[in-house]
Design an enzyme around this catalytic site. Sequence first.
Site, PDB file in Angstrom:
ATOM      1  N   HIS A 110       0.514  -4.457   1.634  1.00 44.21           N
ATOM      2  CA  HIS A 110       1.586  -4.802   0.688  1.00 44.21           C
ATOM      3  C   HIS A 110       2.609  -5.697   1.387  1.00 44.21           C
ATOM      4  CE1 HIS A 110       0.216  -1.761  -2.139  1.00 44.21           C
ATOM      5  NE2 HIS A 110       0.310  -0.821  -1.217  1.00 44.21           N
ATOM      6  N   ALA A 168       4.292  -1.667  -3.230  1.00 47.22           N
ATOM      7  CA  ALA A 168       3.948  -0.730  -4.309  1.00 47.22           C
ATOM      8  C   ALA A 168       5.144   0.131  -4.711  1.00 47.22           C
ATOM      9  CB  ALA A 168       2.781   0.148  -3.871  1.00 47.22           C
ATOM     10  N   TYR A 217       2.114   9.810  -4.046  1.00 37.93           N
ATOM     11  CA  TYR A 217       0.918   8.966  -3.868  1.00 37.93           C
ATOM     12  C   TYR A 217      -0.347   9.830  -3.795  1.00 37.93           C
ATOM     13  CZ  TYR A 217       3.465   4.599  -2.635  1.00 37.93           C
ATOM     14  OH  TYR A 217       4.239   3.468  -2.637  1.00 37.93           O
ATOM     15  N   GLU A 250      -2.922  -0.016   4.768  1.00 36.91           N
ATOM     16  CA  GLU A 250      -1.633   0.003   4.060  1.00 36.91           C
ATOM     17  C   GLU A 250      -0.509  -0.388   5.016  1.00 36.91           C
ATOM     18  OE1 GLU A 250      -0.335   3.574   1.959  1.00 36.91           O
ATOM     19  OE2 GLU A 250       0.319   2.305   0.318  1.00 36.91           O
ATOM     20  N   ARG A 259       5.271   4.133   9.513  1.00 35.73           N
ATOM     21  CA  ARG A 259       5.391   2.978  10.405  1.00 35.73           C
ATOM     22  C   ARG A 259       5.505   3.343  11.879  1.00 35.73           C
ATOM     23  NH1 ARG A 259       8.804  -1.539   7.025  1.00 35.73           N
ATOM     24  NH2 ARG A 259       8.012  -0.952   4.984  1.00 35.73           N
TER      25      ARG A 259
HETATM   26 ZN   LIG Z   1      -0.371   1.027  -1.066  1.00 32.50          ZN
END
Ligand SMILES: [Zn+2]
Length: 339
Positions: free
Chosen positions: A8, A70, A192, A282, A288
Amino acid sequence: MIIDCHGHYTTAPAPHNDWREAQKAAFKTGEVPPLYPTLSDDEIRETLEKNQLRLLRERGADMTIFSPRASAMAHHVGDEAVSTAWARHNNNLIKRCVDLYPDVFIGVGMLPQSPGVPIENSIAELERCVNELGFVGCNLNPDPSGGHFSAPPLIDRSWYPFYEKMVELDVPAMVHVSGSCNPVFHATGAYYISADTTAFMQFIQGDLFGDFPELRFIIPHGGGAVPYHWGRYRGLADMLKQPPLDGHVMKNVWFDTCVYHQPGIDLLFEVIDLDNILFGSEMVGAVRGIDPETGHYFDDTKRYIDALDLTPAQRHQIYEGNARRVYPRLDAQLKERGL
Ligand SMILES: [Zn+2]
């Protein structure tokens, strides 16, 4: 070639995000939002060079199937007009990334969904993404309400007009919710994964792929909780008098590898057929940080796959072959380039 199916643009230039805030504020006060800012190529390059491109180089992937951030789709915010404008600006921005780095990025679009608005209204943007912007798929939000699951299940006929268009255009959709406005659900940790798992169960309950044998979905984040609970889903299919999952669901559904530890990837590959797994990270996305147990980034998923005992043919399938099957328009564009 290594194709990451799940990236993304989480690092879009600040004026893009500032415009969104202004748009939301204008909606609240009933005013007209300001004009969308002019972004220079350099501004876009800078955000990509420092982040996605650097990490791709460091980790050794070649291409990313790239879509708007997203969590910022936020289909529950504003109304249909707000979502439409936001989707168009986001998709246009992805197209600019693709144009700046055509060897690295290939576009996937977000849709102008809005709670209670028929999905037919998203068809025009899907067509624009595919026919005008050269995108190869879309992200379909199964819950535009942002955490209240007020939309009908994905097997409901109200979704069918959109599926007909996906089949006609020969593009898959990643089932992908956005930010959560329900405090019950942490967006990336709970919402999610719940939505991924929920979508899979819906597919078991219906006969969607009997009606659309060509329809293809990617369920991200490793398929949510599905691989871990594979026995439950096989058992439920049996109890619900549905056919076995291999023919009923798994000819049309793929899981990505956005699972951020080795035991999870091991389980995914042990349980799910190699034909149904796409490489994804992703990145730069949900998690992260660096794993203190390994010293490596949690979302450096290539590392986990490289650690598996796979043959070169199997590796090729995960990194490239499956993606080219699921995204035929990507395959066609690569072939045009002699790849
Ligand atoms: Zn995603």
